[in-house]
Design an enzyme around this catalytic site. Structure first.
Site, PDB file in Angstrom:
ATOM      1  N   SER A 215       0.832  -1.200   0.000  1.00 39.99           N
ATOM      2  CA  SER A 215       0.000   0.000   0.000  1.00 39.99           C
ATOM      3  C   SER A 215       0.865   1.247   0.000  1.00 39.99           C
ATOM      4  O   SER A 215       2.058   1.211   0.310  1.00 39.99           O
ATOM      5  CB  SER A 215      -0.922   0.010   1.221  1.00 39.99           C
ATOM      6  N   ARG A 216       0.242   2.338  -0.372  1.00 36.53           N
ATOM      7  CA  ARG A 216       0.873   3.642  -0.182  1.00 36.53           C
ATOM      8  C   ARG A 216       0.854   3.981   1.306  1.00 36.53           C
ATOM      9  O   ARG A 216       0.168   3.342   2.093  1.00 36.53           O
ATOM     10  CB  ARG A 216       0.096   4.712  -0.960  1.00 36.53           C
ATOM     11  N   ALA A 217       1.627   4.985   1.690  1.00 39.26           N
ATOM     12  CA  ALA A 217       1.684   5.385   3.088  1.00 39.26           C
ATOM     13  C   ALA A 217       0.306   5.801   3.582  1.00 39.26           C
ATOM     14  O   ALA A 217      -0.451   6.460   2.859  1.00 39.26           O
ATOM     15  CB  ALA A 217       2.662   6.537   3.259  1.00 39.26           C
ATOM     16  N   THR A 219      -0.195   6.569   7.453  1.00 35.07           N
ATOM     17  CA  THR A 219       0.175   7.573   8.454  1.00 35.07           C
ATOM     18  C   THR A 219       1.693   7.756   8.527  1.00 35.07           C
ATOM     19  O   THR A 219       2.167   8.568   9.307  1.00 35.07           O
ATOM     20  CB  THR A 219      -0.335   7.160   9.845  1.00 35.07           C
ATOM     21  N   ASP A 277      -6.356   1.383  15.249  1.00 40.13           N
ATOM     22  CA  ASP A 277      -5.852   0.214  14.532  1.00 40.13           C
ATOM     23  C   ASP A 277      -5.849  -0.975  15.482  1.00 40.13           C
ATOM     24  O   ASP A 277      -4.806  -1.413  15.952  1.00 40.13           O
ATOM     25  CB  ASP A 277      -4.441   0.489  13.997  1.00 40.13           C
ATOM     26  N   SER A 285      -7.073  -7.006   8.077  1.00 39.28           N
ATOM     27  CA  SER A 285      -6.550  -6.194   6.975  1.00 39.28           C
ATOM     28  C   SER A 285      -5.367  -6.887   6.304  1.00 39.28           C
ATOM     29  O   SER A 285      -5.308  -7.027   5.079  1.00 39.28           O
ATOM     30  CB  SER A 285      -6.135  -4.821   7.510  1.00 39.28           C
TER      31      SER A 285
END
Length: 515
Positions: A215-217, A219, A277, A285
């Site tokens: 995934s992209r960043a 946080t 989270d 996830s």
């Protein structure tokens, strides 16, 4: 007496609930929003009010949008406007006419209420929530409630399995056929821990399949996809990914275009501003994406440290147990690698800076960060030892051989070529050191604050931005020496990051040496 009600007059016809639509040019994050003027006749006739959930249909497509009422003059009384999110979902033709109606209540509303009141959910109930999520029938407020009531320890092990299976069922799934398909994932929270490109290159060079989607960043100052995007094309669809893996055995792509567990992508966007989270959601996830990508053997790296995402060994053990339970239920072989998360890995923090570290390791440069090299070999060895017949310790030896011989570098460049070509990562325009204020010994590094400085400098939005830190705990510090370098794309971001560092001197805590 003559009636005064308009709908009893023979010449009165209520306005049709159809209006031409245009793009408002407003970014509403991911929430579809409909804009109508306060004097819009359709709005009055339908009884719409601000924040009404409205079904907007153009051709065969429909989206449920929240209504915002416009009091200014930028929108006409006889037209509707759509936020960027709603426009992208509907993709209307030029001059399209939209049909507006009150939206039916989402079918999963009762499921949400049940979870709020402490009920356990099954796979079908989770799937109902996720399908309504993907069709935008649940508002961000409702999704925030769902994320919140699933956070912490509010999902038991069986619910984690049910949520993971539901996430897989509402997206695409790749089948690679017979044989092991390797993968790895890091739970995050450790700046610069960019082992994935090295691990994938080593494992693929040794002849194994490792189709890595990242995934992209969210946080952090950089995600693996952000780092790889500074060197090659990462936005592949499933067909392109298959081609790369069939040719080279591995890939390093962004999962954004592949719809592998797409509901999870939406939930992550809700979790980000809430900074939530929970273990149950995190495990769902991670493993939903691995199952959807066709992985069979998955290593999970869990860095543990006071300022990492996972702060204690007890927390790491709890996550490991949940990963093993859910993985077994999904037919995955799971390995857990618990690593040192007390300080950053490598030197660079930010997409291009981390890419430079990766390349130095792959190129066997004498200047390569040794901690990144050793950690990547540890992880690659643990991935290989998930395979049957690989003795403990031999996996790392194989990994070290592939790296030292140059075959890992050759495989990395071949994968980049298959994905669209390799390029050297760029450098930032503005670089300035943050100077030590006193003599002493570096006692600790606050990972979160160092990552925050990298983000304020522009990472990951500006790929070359971030922080370079070569110091580690126990190093001797002299007043006036650089503690770290800030790399930025603009003078303003550079100044902002340095100001934050000055206001948080405990980012790198320097203590006086013992007398």
């Amino acid at each position: 007496m003559r009636s005064t009600q308009r709908d009893e007059r023979p010449d009165f016809e209520p306005p049709s609930a159809r209006l031409p639509v245009r793009r408002a040019g407003i970014d509403t994050y991911r929430q579809p929003v409909l804009y109508l003027h306060r004097d819009c006749l359709v709005s009055r006739a339908e009884g719409f009010a601000a924040l009404t959930r409205v079904s907007v249909q153009c051709g065969e497509r429909e989206v449920v949008a929240l209504l915002n009422i416009v009091t200014g003059d930028w929108l006409g009384k006889d037209e509707a406007a759509l936020s960027d999110a709603a426009w992208q979902m509907l993709a209307p033709e030029p001059g399209a006419i939209a049909t507006l109606a009150h939206a039916e209540p989402p079918g999963s509303a009762s499921v949400l209420r049940a979870k709020v009141f402490g009920k356990r959910l099954n796979e079908a109930q989770f799937e109902a929530v996720l399908r309504d999520t993907l069709t935008a029938r649940l508002s961000d407020i409702e999704l925030a409630a769902f994320v919140t009531v699933c956070a912490g320890d509010r999902l038991d092990l069986d619910e984690s399995v049910a949520l993971t299976r539901a996430m897989v069922s509402v997206g695409e799934r790749i089948d690679w056929g017979v044989g092991p398909v390797l993968d790895k994932h890091c739970v995050g929270g450790l700046p610069g821990n960019r082992t994935t490109p090295i691990v994938v290159s080593i494992v693929a060079a040794l002849g194994h399949r490792i189709p890595k989607t990242s995934s992209r960043a969210i946080t952090s100052p950089a995600g693996t996809a952000d780092v790889m995007a500074t060197m090659t094309v990462v936005d592949l669809d499933i067909a392109a990914l298959r081609d790369v893996v069939n040719r080279e055995g591995g890939c390093m792509a962004s999962g954004g275009k592949m719809r592998l567990s797409p509901a999870d992508d939406v939930l992550i966007q809700i979790e980000r501003p809430l900074d939530l989270d929970g273990d149950g959601q995190m495990v769902a996830s991670i493993l939903s994406k691995k199952a959807a990508a066709g992985s069979t053997h998955v290593l999970i790296d869990i860095p543990v440290g006071d300022t990492a995402k996972v702060r204690t060994m007890a927390a790491a053990d709890a996550i490991a147990r949940r990963l093993a339970f859910v993985g077994e239920a999904l037919g995955l072989r799971i390995g857990v690698h618990i690593s040192d998360g007390r300080q950053p890995v490598g030197r660079g923090i930010g997409p291009a800076l981390e890419a430079h570290d990766v390349l130095e390791v792959l190129r066997n440069s004498p200047q390569a960060p040794s901690d990144l090299r050793e950690r990547a070999l540890d992880v690659a060895g643990a991935v290989l030892e998930l395979l049957p017949g690989i003795a403990p310790g031999s996996g790392r030896n194989q990994a070290a051989g592939a790296l030292a011989s140059g075959s890992a570098l050759r495989k990395f460049l071949a994968i980049c070529s298959a994905q669209g070509g390799f390029r050297e990562p760029e450098r930032a325009r503005f670089v300035e050191p943050y100077i030590a204020r006193s003599d002493g010994v570096l006692a600790c590094i606050n990972n979160r604050q160092l990552a925050r400085i990298a983000k304020l400098a522009g990472a990951p939005r500006t790929p070359a931005a971030g922080v370079v830190c070569t110091l580690r705990q126990g190093d001797t510090i002299r007043r006036g020496m650089p503690l770290f370098l800030v790399h930025a794309g603009s003078r303003g971001e550079l100044a902002y990051a340095l100001d934050y560092a000055a206001a948080h001197p405990d980012t790198l805590s320097v203590r006086s040496p013992p007398s």
